[in-house]
Design an enzyme around this catalytic site. Structure first.
Site, mmCIF file in Angstrom:
data_model
loop_
_atom_site.group_PDB
_atom_site.id
_atom_site.type_symbol
_atom_site.label_atom_id
_atom_site.label_comp_id
_atom_site.label_asym_id
_atom_site.label_seq_id
_atom_site.Cartn_x
_atom_site.Cartn_y
_atom_site.Cartn_z
ATOM 1 N N LYS A 209 0.837 -1.196 0.000
ATOM 2 C CA LYS A 209 0.000 0.000 0.000
ATOM 3 C C LYS A 209 0.872 1.246 0.000
ATOM 4 O O LYS A 209 0.654 2.174 -0.743
ATOM 5 C CB LYS A 209 -0.892 0.001 1.240
ATOM 6 C CG LYS A 209 -2.257 -0.626 1.031
ATOM 7 C CD LYS A 209 -3.097 -0.477 2.286
ATOM 8 C CE LYS A 209 -3.370 0.988 2.595
ATOM 9 N NZ LYS A 209 -3.948 1.195 3.928
ATOM 10 N N GLU A 215 10.682 -4.807 4.053
ATOM 11 C CA GLU A 215 10.724 -6.217 3.637
ATOM 12 C C GLU A 215 10.362 -6.349 2.157
ATOM 13 O O GLU A 215 11.044 -7.022 1.385
ATOM 14 C CB GLU A 215 9.722 -7.051 4.464
ATOM 15 C CG GLU A 215 10.088 -7.233 5.921
ATOM 16 C CD GLU A 215 9.515 -6.143 6.814
ATOM 17 O OE1 GLU A 215 9.239 -5.025 6.316
ATOM 18 O OE2 GLU A 215 9.360 -6.400 8.017
ATOM 19 N N GLY A 269 -4.789 -2.362 5.507
ATOM 20 C CA GLY A 269 -3.972 -3.460 4.973
ATOM 21 C C GLY A 269 -4.556 -4.827 5.284
ATOM 22 O O GLY A 269 -4.654 -5.704 4.418
ATOM 23 N N ARG A 270 -4.989 -5.029 6.521
ATOM 24 C CA ARG A 270 -5.476 -6.358 6.932
ATOM 25 C C ARG A 270 -6.886 -6.658 6.425
ATOM 26 O O ARG A 270 -7.416 -7.733 6.679
ATOM 27 C CB ARG A 270 -5.373 -6.518 8.446
ATOM 28 C CG ARG A 270 -5.946 -5.365 9.256
ATOM 29 C CD ARG A 270 -5.489 -5.441 10.720
ATOM 30 N NE ARG A 270 -5.915 -4.295 11.508
ATOM 31 C CZ ARG A 270 -5.237 -3.156 11.598
ATOM 32 N NH1 ARG A 270 -4.120 -2.984 10.928
ATOM 33 N NH2 ARG A 270 -5.677 -2.171 12.367
ATOM 34 N N GLU A 355 -3.963 -7.183 15.291
ATOM 35 C CA GLU A 355 -3.470 -5.859 14.893
ATOM 36 C C GLU A 355 -4.593 -4.827 15.093
ATOM 37 O O GLU A 355 -4.335 -3.667 15.376
ATOM 38 C CB GLU A 355 -2.999 -5.878 13.424
ATOM 39 C CG GLU A 355 -2.023 -4.768 13.097
ATOM 40 C CD GLU A 355 -1.273 -4.954 11.771
ATOM 41 O OE1 GLU A 355 -0.126 -5.404 11.784
ATOM 42 O OE2 GLU A 355 -1.860 -4.648 10.714
ATOM 43 N N HIS A 386 -4.754 -34.122 17.586
ATOM 44 C CA HIS A 386 -3.598 -34.929 17.983
ATOM 45 C C HIS A 386 -2.429 -34.058 18.395
ATOM 46 O O HIS A 386 -1.313 -34.550 18.531
ATOM 47 C CB HIS A 386 -3.185 -35.841 16.819
ATOM 48 C CG HIS A 386 -4.235 -36.842 16.478
ATOM 49 N ND1 HIS A 386 -4.294 -38.101 17.050
ATOM 50 C CD2 HIS A 386 -5.305 -36.757 15.664
ATOM 51 C CE1 HIS A 386 -5.340 -38.750 16.563
ATOM 52 N NE2 HIS A 386 -5.989 -37.947 15.730
ATOM 53 N N LYS A 514 10.015 -1.298 13.785
ATOM 54 C CA LYS A 514 10.547 -0.951 12.460
ATOM 55 C C LYS A 514 11.630 0.119 12.594
ATOM 56 O O LYS A 514 12.682 0.039 11.987
ATOM 57 C CB LYS A 514 9.435 -0.394 11.551
ATOM 58 C CG LYS A 514 8.411 -1.412 11.081
ATOM 59 C CD LYS A 514 7.492 -0.734 10.061
ATOM 60 C CE LYS A 514 6.195 -1.487 9.877
ATOM 61 N NZ LYS A 514 5.229 -0.785 9.064
HETATM 62 O O1 F6P Z 1 2.415 -4.541 9.923
HETATM 63 C C1 F6P Z 1 2.041 -3.220 9.687
HETATM 64 C C2 F6P Z 1 1.480 -3.030 8.308
HETATM 65 O O2 F6P Z 1 1.246 -1.671 8.137
HETATM 66 C C3 F6P Z 1 0.199 -3.833 8.047
HETATM 67 O O3 F6P Z 1 -0.926 -3.268 8.558
HETATM 68 C C4 F6P Z 1 0.240 -3.926 6.565
HETATM 69 O O4 F6P Z 1 -0.639 -4.891 6.134
HETATM 70 C C5 F6P Z 1 1.692 -4.245 6.330
HETATM 71 O O5 F6P Z 1 2.373 -3.462 7.294
HETATM 72 C C6 F6P Z 1 2.235 -4.002 4.949
HETATM 73 O O6 F6P Z 1 2.163 -2.666 4.551
HETATM 74 P P1 F6P Z 1 2.298 -2.222 3.036
HETATM 75 O O7 F6P Z 1 1.163 -2.821 2.273
HETATM 76 O O8 F6P Z 1 2.252 -0.730 3.056
HETATM 77 O O9 F6P Z 1 3.615 -2.732 2.519
#
Ligand code: F6P
Length: 548
Positions: A209, A215, A269-270, A355, A386, A514
């Site tokens: 987003k 990452e 995002g979630r 979250e 199990h 972060k």
């Molecule tokens: O973990 C924090 C967060 O902002 C989530 O809410 C989101 O889904 C994720 O990082 C990834 O963010 P982006 O889509 O901006 O890379």
């Protein structure tokens, strides 16, 4: 219209619930069934292809009435209205929360800052549809003219978990495209995936987003370097597409403007799999199946908006969860799907639930003095039976459970299905009934165990029972029924956030880690690392000394 800001513990319903809890906390569900012949019927909701049975709960009719009274007192109806109508209920980020608009009909109008956002949503959907069809049918090819065979989704958190869960859950409906998900910044993760890929026939979907997430950008850069090294003619424009709220950042990375699929900052995002973040879902299952997923969610939205609270699946499940969290002091709840297709559901729900509702400051800016977000975990039945079910049956913790099963298996192997579903039903029955002393004695006697041995073993053979479960029995796993199920949990999260008077749609808690990771990364090259706490300083020094 903002969300109401009502401390739930100051309501009349909460006070009544506290008194009521003292009266019922030791009642057994078995007694409740004995006293009310209609309980199984009254405490279940049949809706579309769902049967939700919540009768195996430590709750009487009065409990439910009081819980729903609490929902009314915290003005849930008004909150639902604000949620669906595009009000900026994510106040701390000054944003609307409109994942529901992503699955609304084209004729609906939903306004953000005076602008109807539905036409924009449908413009992106049309672009996704055309792109999906071209990739799936082989009309769109890689730089050597070969059709795509593999799709790699590069994203993390909501930009990974939703698409990964939906693709894995619905793999029965998949087309020929192989899908891969790169999320972790762990270089071994990306390396293991790259070694299976042919650059000529692989499409990379970079999903972020913000398009600033460390990452995702690190993985995307590593993959781009690998791709460009493969062949002098390798063409980024033919192989990389982006999903983002930003049109600039993906272009800085080298992605063509035409290859950008937009999302909006009113999509959390979630909760974003319904947007272009779901592009990999659309590619893997075909656009029509993606649409069916959205249609299912839309049906659940309409149910949530219109059903009376006592027949409203998200409301009832949310309020029962509040009952255990805030009155029984249960710390976690578990989700057990009796379908291996739903292996990743718990992992997906963890982000959505924890979250969102892992908050301790209320909507008035005050620290809460009651429990908020539950810990959610789980795994598929029968494997989990199990693994960790022993603790449910005879451990000391109260862990309310959602059991999710499908009446019809996709591969129609009735021998397996009957065994699977008999386990699905047997576990909730066992958790309800437990095993009495008399039953245990009878069982041991039937096995010819001596009286002395029975006396020794008996305490270990008795199960207390009275463990609460909900049963969600769905006709069949389809894109539509999965859409309904996911939307159900999204609304449960919303209801609980409203009741707990917290802001469910920000996630400031994840930022500190972060920031500190950024400092530590720099300190791997710095001479002076004395500004860290002694433990962290010691660990940084250890890493620097031993790293090859
Ligand atoms: O973990 C924090 C967060 O902002 C989530 O809410 C989101 O889904 C994720 O990082 C990834 O963010 P982006 O889509 O901006 O890379």
């Amino acid at each position: 219209m903002a969300l109401p800001k009502i401390n739930p513990t100051h309501t009349a319903a909460w006070t009544k619930l506290q008194a009521h809890f003292k009266q019922v906390e030791n009642l057994s569900i078995k007694q409740m069934f004995a006293q009310d012949a209609a309980r199984a019927n009254n405490m279940s909701i049949r809706w579309e292809d769902f049967l939700v049975d919540f009768s195996k709960n430590r709750a009487t009719n009065e409990t439910l009435e009081l819980l729903l009274e609490l929902a009314k007192e915290v003005k849930l109806e008004q909150a639902i209205e604000a949620y669906f109508s595009g009000e900026k209920i994510n106040e701390t980020e000054n944003r609307a929360v409109l994942h529901t608009a992503l699955r609304a009909n084209q004729t609906t109008a939903v306004f953000v800052d005076g602008k109807n956002v539905v036409p924009d949503i449908y413009a992106v959907k049309h672009k996704m549809k055309a792109f999906t069809n071209a990739v799936v049918n082989g009309g769109k090819t890689g730089y050597t003219g070969k059709p795509f065979t593999d799709v790699v989704n590069i994203g993390i958190g909501g930009s990974d978990l939703g698409p990964a869960m939906a693709v894995d859950t619905l793999k029965y409906y998949k087309n020929h495209l192989r899908t891969h998900f790169v999320s972790n910044v762990d270089g071994d993760h990306v390396a293991e995936i790259l070694k299976t890929l042919n650059p000529e026939t692989t499409l990379f979907v970079v999903v972020s987003k913000t398009f600033t997430t460390q990452e995702t950008l690190t993985n995307a850069q590593t993959i781009k370097t690998w791709f460009l090294q493969s062949d002098a003619k390798a063409d980024v424009a033919k192989h990389f597409v982006a999903v983002s709220t930003s049109e600039e950042n993906p272009q800085v990375f080298g992605i063509d403007k035409d290859n950008i699929f937009l999302v909006w900052n009113w999509v959390g995002g979630r909760f974003s799999l319904w947007s272009a973040v779901g592009l990999t879902i659309s590619l893997a299952l075909g656009y029509d199946n993606f649409e069916k997923l959205l249609e299912g969610a839309n049906k659940m939205d309409n149910h949530f908006k219109s059903a009376s609270f006592n027949k409203n699946i998200p409301v009832v499940l949310a309020m029962l969860s509040v009952w255990y969290n805030n009155f029984f002091n249960a710390e976690s709840e578990v989700v057990i799907p009796y379908s291996s297709y739903l292996n990743t559901l718990a992992k997906y729900l963890q982000q959505g639930t924890m979250e969102s509702n892992g908050k301790s400051i209320d909507r008035n800016g005050e620290a809460v003095d009651y429990q908020t977000g539950t810990i959610i975990w789980g795994g598929p039945g029968t494997d989990s039976q199990h693994a960790f079910f022993q603790l449910f049956h005879q451990g000391t913790k109260l862990i309310p459970a959602d059991f999710i099963g499908f009446v019809n298996a996709l591969h129609q192997n009735n021998n397996h299905q009957d065994k699977l579903i008999s386990n699905f039903l047997a576990q909730t029955e066992a958790l309800l009934n437990g095993k009495t002393k008399a039953e245990a004695v009878q069982e041991l006697e039937a096995k010819g165990v001596s009286k002395t041995e029975i006396d020794r073993l008996l305490p270990y053979m008795v199960f207390e029972g009275n463990k609460p479960t909900n049963t969600l029995f769905i006709n069949k796993l389809t894109p539509e029924s999965l859409g309904k199920l996911i939307a159900l949990y999204e609304h449960k999260i919303f209801v609980q956030g409203v009741v707990w008077n917290i802001f469910s749609y920000d996630q400031f808690g994840v930022e500190l880690g972060k920031q500190l990771a950024g400092h530590i990364l720099k300190d791997f090259k710095a001479a002076n690392i004395g500004h860290h706490d002694p433990s962290t300083q010691h660990l940084i020094a250890y890493y620097k000394a031993l790293k090859s």
